[in-house]
Design an enzyme around this catalytic site. Structure first.
Site, PDB file in Angstrom:
ATOM      1  CG  ASP A   1      -6.086   4.986   2.145  1.00 38.74           C
ATOM      2  OD1 ASP A   1      -5.863   4.491   3.272  1.00 38.74           O
ATOM      3  OD2 ASP A   1      -5.362   5.866   1.639  1.00 38.74           O
TER       4      ASP A   1
ATOM      5  CB  CYS B   1      -0.988  -0.014   1.158  1.00 42.66           C
ATOM      6  SG  CYS B   1      -0.267   0.183   2.798  1.00 42.66           S
ATOM      7  CB  THR B   2       0.241   4.806   0.527  1.00 44.12           C
ATOM      8  OG1 THR B   2      -0.757   4.701  -0.488  1.00 44.12           O
ATOM      9  CG2 THR B   2       1.019   6.105   0.338  1.00 44.12           C
ATOM     10  N   GLY B   3       1.766   3.740   2.805  1.00 47.40           N
ATOM     11  CA  GLY B   3       2.670   3.949   3.935  1.00 47.40           C
ATOM     12  C   GLY B   3       2.973   2.727   4.765  1.00 47.40           C
ATOM     13  CG  ASN B   4       4.208  -1.605   5.402  1.00 47.52           C
ATOM     14  OD1 ASN B   4       5.240  -1.916   5.995  1.00 47.52           O
ATOM     15  ND2 ASN B   4       3.283  -2.482   5.127  1.00 47.52           N
ATOM     16  CB  THR B   5       0.751   2.777   8.769  1.00 50.90           C
ATOM     17  OG1 THR B   5       0.007   3.669   7.935  1.00 50.90           O
ATOM     18  CG2 THR B   5       2.212   3.187   8.836  1.00 50.90           C
ATOM     19  CB  CYS B   6      -3.876   1.535   6.777  1.00 53.63           C
ATOM     20  SG  CYS B   6      -3.726   3.098   7.638  1.00 53.63           S
ATOM     21  NE  ARG B   7      -4.940   1.264   1.462  1.00 55.85           N
ATOM     22  CZ  ARG B   7      -4.907   2.066   0.421  1.00 55.85           C
ATOM     23  NH1 ARG B   7      -5.797   1.914  -0.548  1.00 55.85           N
ATOM     24  NH2 ARG B   7      -4.004   3.017   0.324  1.00 55.85           N
TER      25      ARG B   7
END
Length: 150
Positions: free
Chosen positions: A118, A7-13
């Site tokens: 997201d 994903c984008t920041g590797n903190t959620c999805r």
């Protein structure tokens, strides 16, 4: 098989997908190595509190430290599953020689071109919605991998 969720920041999805799929794969007896990374991740960040809480409700621990997507990860992966079409495009532009193993999660599992919602900055209910969407897609992924293994 080595699978990386991106994903984008590797903190959620992607960390939610990693933890969920590890749990599903273990139950299904799949021999997979699962990791996650972000196309714009800072190293050593923590998963968002809502992501941790959403998985805790499913009795899945999310002890996660963020990681940027690297050449080494791309080389070692058999399958790279991005959360959005934009992530897939970014990966293809940064790591073009690996583009044959990069798909969006929805593309790989369902053949559709949709993105995974997201939840970043959203309420816990939005995170639960994303968790549930991921869980359904990842169950389908496990079925597909089991079928392909035969």
């Amino acid at each position: 098989m080595d699978i990386i969720f991106v994903c984008t920041g590797n903190t959620c999805r992607s960390p939610m997908a990693e933890a969920l799929f590890k749990s599903i794969a273990e139950r299904e007896g799949l021999n997979v190595n699962v990791r996650s990374a972000g196309v714009f991740a800072s190293p050593n960040g923590k998963a968002t509190p809502h992501a941790v809480e959403a998985l805790f409700e499913k009795h899945i621990a999310l002890n996660h430290v963020s990681s940027p997507l690297t050449e080494e990860l791309m080389e070692s992966a058999d399958l790279v599953l991005a959360m959005t079409h934009q992530h897939k495009q970014i990966i293809a532009s940064q790591f073009g020689r690996y583009r044959d193993k990069v798909f969006t999660l929805k593309e790989y599992v369902t053949g559709s071109h949709g993105d995974v919602l997201d939840p970043f900055g959203g309420s816990i209910d939005i995170y639960k919605q994303t968790r549930d969407e991921l869980e359904e897609l990842l169950r389908q992924l496990a079925k597909q991998l089991k079928k392909d293994r035969r």
